[in-house]
Design an enzyme around this catalytic site. Structure first.
Site, PDB file in Angstrom:
ATOM      1  N   HIS A   1      -7.891  -5.278  -0.634  1.00 28.63           N
ATOM      2  CA  HIS A   1      -6.695  -4.633  -0.078  1.00 28.63           C
ATOM      3  C   HIS A   1      -6.169  -5.461   1.095  1.00 28.63           C
ATOM      4  CE1 HIS A   1      -4.088  -1.233  -0.408  1.00 28.63           C
ATOM      5  NE2 HIS A   1      -4.195  -0.917   0.869  1.00 28.63           N
TER       6      HIS A   1
ATOM      7  N   SER B   1       0.841  -1.193   0.000  1.00 27.22           N
ATOM      8  CA  SER B   1       0.000   0.000   0.000  1.00 27.22           C
ATOM      9  C   SER B   1       0.878   1.246   0.000  1.00 27.22           C
ATOM     10  CB  SER B   1      -0.958  -0.040   1.196  1.00 27.22           C
ATOM     11  OG  SER B   1      -1.988   0.898   1.033  1.00 27.22           O
TER      12      SER B   1
ATOM     13  N   ASP C   1      -9.187  -5.112  -5.520  1.00 30.11           N
ATOM     14  CA  ASP C   1      -8.780  -4.084  -4.565  1.00 30.11           C
ATOM     15  C   ASP C   1      -9.646  -2.838  -4.755  1.00 30.11           C
ATOM     16  OD1 ASP C   1      -7.440  -2.271  -2.908  1.00 30.11           O
ATOM     17  OD2 ASP C   1      -5.497  -3.179  -3.344  1.00 30.11           O
TER      18      ASP C   1
END
Length: 437
Positions: free
Chosen positions: A408, A293, A379
């Site tokens: 995610h 991320s 995601d």
């Protein structure tokens, strides 16, 4: 004695009950008709939708569904599935990702699932512009930071040490005197020269434990925080900061490239490598950087700016292709311009220009060492549109490992593959490996 037996029986009953909560009895599934979820532009994707209770199709279930390019659905409808299933056909005429999201309403609760089909993703191109003075800007920022000596601190954390690994909290100066980066350093106990791995964090405010496992395999690991604060304080301290002074820190200073919060963060990653080089038993050759991320973004920035990095692994990288939403295309987290009205965008030219200096795409363009990329098509935080477009601009050796169904988060197999790839890249010669074992 009877009372003790009763307490024991209660424990035997209560503990298993607490451990048995697992998943939902109502399950929504959305599946494409291609096993790899990949389609060519213009090809139809046939989605199959099912709503099940106790593993069997649920009759007469009300659903809402939306479909279209991710972040920009152009179909929003409601219907009732008489036999708990339906099919839906989608299509894209340009490269991108097409998503069908279904929400079932059962017993006053909502249950959702979605599926995202890829359309010729290898042809995706990012929208961000590469500033002409990008290299000069970052070279100057790093040079000015190095005017201040690292002046490191190093504190042993005995409770975290193992037979094979010593664990420390360390700190060192970042962009100026008094501005420090904190992290957890893990070093093999046995003397020797070792490969090093810099671990960079995802978004948020939290303490860190350090990567003891990788260090136990014969590597030096340094896991850093980005906020200039001790990384071993109670969780409540970080929660208060996240809700207070550091709330939405990723927005700070984004209308001025010299005041952006991420300037200090990115320079701090390079200074972390300075620390590894000067104050650890790094072998001087093998050095990786990895994160997911926000950490995926920082892996790209560090590999793009610092040639001491010999490999990197970026997982569902955020902060990539910020300006895509200005063209009606899915943009990277934190979606700076996605919610803006046309009038707000006109008034945000400084922010748009600044974003180009903090876009993972422009760092990825400069990477020369091998890299490993992984992300999911589902995601909903870091759009696969941006992840794939970023991957496409890298000209250095690279490997892509897609786990289509992940949103995610990671799957265990994904984690195992990531670690195996990094360890293979950060090769320790046979003599060092024997010493480490």
């Amino acid at each position: 004695m009877k009372r003790q037996l009763l307490c024991l029986l209660l424990l035997l009953v209560v503990l298993p009950l607490g451990a048995q909560i697992r998943g939902n009895n109502i399950v929504v599934t959305v599946e494409p008709d291609h096993q790899d979820w990949n389609y060519k532009v213009g090809e139809e994707c046939k989605f199959n939708v099912e709503v099940r209770r106790s593993g069997t199709l649920l009759d007469n279930v009300d659903i809402d569904y939306e479909a279209g390019p991710e972040m920009y659905p152009d179909v929003k409808k409601s219907t009732t599935l008489k036999k708990g299933t339906m099919s839906y056909t989608g299509q894209m005429k340009t490269p991108g990702f097409y998503r069908l999201k279904v929400t079932a309403h059962v017993g006053g609760k909502d249950y959702s699932a979605w599926c995202t089909a890829a359309y010729s993703p290898e042809k995706l191109k990012p929208t961000t512009v590469d500033p002409k003075d990008f290299d000069q800007f970052w070279a100057k920022a790093i040079e000015e930071a190095r005017w201040t000596k690292l002046e490191p601190t190093k504190t042993l954390l005995p409770e975290r040490c193992t037979q094979d690994v010593n664990v420390y909290q360390v700190s060192f100066h970042n962009v100026r005197w008094g501005s420090r980066t904190y992290g957890i350093l893990c070093e093999p106990v046995k003397p020797g020269k070792y490969p090093a791995l810099l671990r960079v964090p995802g978004a948020g405010v939290r303490p860190y434990q350090g990567d003891v496992y990788t260090a136990s395999q014969g590597f030096i690991t340094l896991e850093i925080g980005i906020h200039g604060i001790d990384v071993t304080m109670p969780q409540s301290v970080y929660d208060n900061l996240a809700d207070g002074a550091l709330n939405c820190y990723w927005e700070f200073g984004m209308d001025d490239r010299d005041k952006s919060y991420y300037k200090r963060v990115i320079v701090g990653c390079v200074r972390a490598i300075d620390y590894i080089e000067q104050y650890t038993d790094w072998d001087g050759k093998n050095l990786g950087v990895t994160g997911s991320s926000q950490g995926g973004f920082l892996s790209l920035t560090t590999a793009g700016l610092d040639k001491r990095v010999s490999c990197y692994a970026a997982v569902h990288s955020a902060l990539c292709d910020h300006t895509a939403s200005l063209q009606g295309v899915a943009c990277g987290w934190p979606h700076y311009f996605y919610w803006m009205s046309p009038e707000q965008r006109k008034a945000s030219q400084d922010k748009i220009e600044t974003s180009r200096y903090y876009d993972g795409v422009n760092f990825a363009r400069r990477i020369t060492c091998p890299g490993w990329f992984s992300f999911g098509y589902n995601d909903d935080v870091v759009p696969p549109t941006t992840a794939y477009a970023t991957y496409n601009v890298v000209t250095a050796p690279k490997k892509l490992s897609v786990y289509q169904q992940t949103a995610h988060f990671w799957y265990q197999e994904q984690w195992d593959e990531w670690l195996e790839w990094l360890m293979k890249q950060l090769t320790v010669n046979s003599e060092q490996l024997a010493d480490a074992n």
